[in-house]
Design a protein around this motif. Structure first.
Motif, mmCIF file in Angstrom:
data_model
loop_
_atom_site.group_PDB
_atom_site.id
_atom_site.type_symbol
_atom_site.label_atom_id
_atom_site.label_comp_id
_atom_site.label_asym_id
_atom_site.label_seq_id
_atom_site.Cartn_x
_atom_site.Cartn_y
_atom_site.Cartn_z
ATOM 1 N N ASP A 32 -9.365 16.732 -47.952
ATOM 2 C CA ASP A 32 -8.414 15.799 -47.339
ATOM 3 C C ASP A 32 -8.795 15.632 -45.871
ATOM 4 N N PHE B 94 -7.875 13.522 -43.735
ATOM 5 C CA PHE B 94 -6.870 12.841 -42.909
ATOM 6 C C PHE B 94 -5.796 13.851 -42.514
ATOM 7 N N HIS C 215 -10.697 13.292 -53.829
ATOM 8 C CA HIS C 215 -9.686 13.148 -52.773
ATOM 9 C C HIS C 215 -8.518 12.330 -53.321
ATOM 10 N N PHE D 160 -4.959 10.464 -52.470
ATOM 11 C CA PHE D 160 -4.264 9.920 -51.307
ATOM 12 C C PHE D 160 -3.199 8.930 -51.755
ATOM 13 N N HIS E 43 -10.556 5.580 -46.451
ATOM 14 C CA HIS E 43 -10.696 6.945 -46.972
ATOM 15 C C HIS E 43 -12.127 7.186 -47.449
ATOM 16 N N LEU F 286 -12.122 8.927 -55.638
ATOM 17 C CA LEU F 286 -10.898 8.707 -54.879
ATOM 18 C C LEU F 286 -9.771 8.371 -55.854
#
Length: 300
Positions: A157, A159, A191, A193, A221, A243
């Motif tokens: 992650d 972010f 990932h 999100f 991302h 993703l």
């Protein structure tokens, strides 16, 4: 990468897989200690009235189990130096933590034992408590062997609202890449999100272009993750990037099951006590929902 490895187990549950997996992950120069906690309440109660006899009986029992463990080690014929250690203790959790303090391993391996107890599912059992209290990497290992060419996934992650500068993500990718090359494994970088749901967008122009906004968020991302992956030099091929839009609690278990992941690598970011109390830990919650082996690496 790991020079001192501590493999733990309970007397009631022996499987060679945690030892075999620990051996596969470390070099031949590494040292592996196999620690086993043994305890029998009925045996202890039956000899309680005669303390000297009880001590002798317990010592004989521990010696018997130690001889068994050494025979298991000899049969496995691992390339590393492996030593057995047996201790009489009523609590596997406390015994494992005390042994970790004594041995100071670079990696701790704990067998996954499914209890399917409602209270254990709600508040977490020994696995969650060990992950919370230990600082070294912890491998939660199943009885099932890995595939000949395992599938490894690392969840990252990039972010964050803090100032970690992606150091944990870089560490996770480095460990995952090292294991993937060592095991000739297929490496996945995943990932999860969230994008803003359309229901919370009040600007009519943004609402009209919601699909474009989702693509923009996803692309941002992707670019950030690709910049993290770029330094990896893998002769066996680049990592497979995935993703996923949605909550990690829900999507990561689905991903691991669909892709038949053998080993999932997770990071455990450091949090303040208020954040832990209010929100809990995504990593800890995932332990009950993912069937794959899990390696948890703490942010130091």
């Amino acid at each position: 990468m790991f020079q001192r490895v501590l493999v733990t187990s309970e007397e009631s549950h022996y499987s060679p897989q945690p030892l075999l997996k620990a051996s596969a992950l470390c070099a031949e120069s590494s040292h592996i200690e196999w620690f086993q906690s043994v305890y029998n309440a009925a045996f202890e109660t039956a000899t309680a009235e005669d303390q000297p006899s009880q001590e002798d009986a317990l010592a004989l029992y521990v010696t018997h189990r130690l001889n068994q463990a050494e025979r298991h080690i000899e049969e496995l014929d691992l390339p590393q130096d492996v030593a057995a250690d047996i201790r009489w203790h009523p609590s596997f959790l406390k015994a494992a933590l005390e042994e970790s303090d004594r041995y100071q391993p670079d990696l701790m391996v704990v067998p996954r034992v499914r209890k399917h107890d409602l209270l254990d599912w709600l508040i977490g059992g020994d696995e969650q408590e060990l992950v919370r209290r230990l600082h070294e990497p912890v491998l939660l290992a199943n009885d099932q062997p890995w595939q000949a060419h395992p599938r490894i996934a690392v969840a990252i992650d990039p972010f964050h609202l803090d100032s970690r500068n992606h150091r944990l993500e870089k560490q996770l990718l480095e460990v995952a890449d090292h294991f993937a090359q060592r095991l000739s494994a297929e490496l996945h970088v995943v990932h999860c999100f969230q994008t803003l749901p359309q229901s919370v967008i009040y600007d009519e122009h943004l609402a009209e272009d919601f699909e474009s906004l989702q693509k923009q968020v996803g692309e941002e991302h992707r670019q950030r993750i690709e910049s993290l992956i770029e330094p990896l030099n893998r002769p066996l091929g680049s990592p497979l990037l995935k993703l996923i839009v949605g909550d990690a609690d829900e999507k990561l278990p689905e991903f691991c099951q669909q892709e038949k992941i053998d080993l999932l690598i997770l990071g455990a970011p450091e949090k303040g006590w208020v954040e832990r109390f209010l929100m809990g830990s995504t990593t800890a919650r995932l332990l009950n929902r993912i069937e794959s082996d899990i390696l948890v690496i703490h942010d130091q």
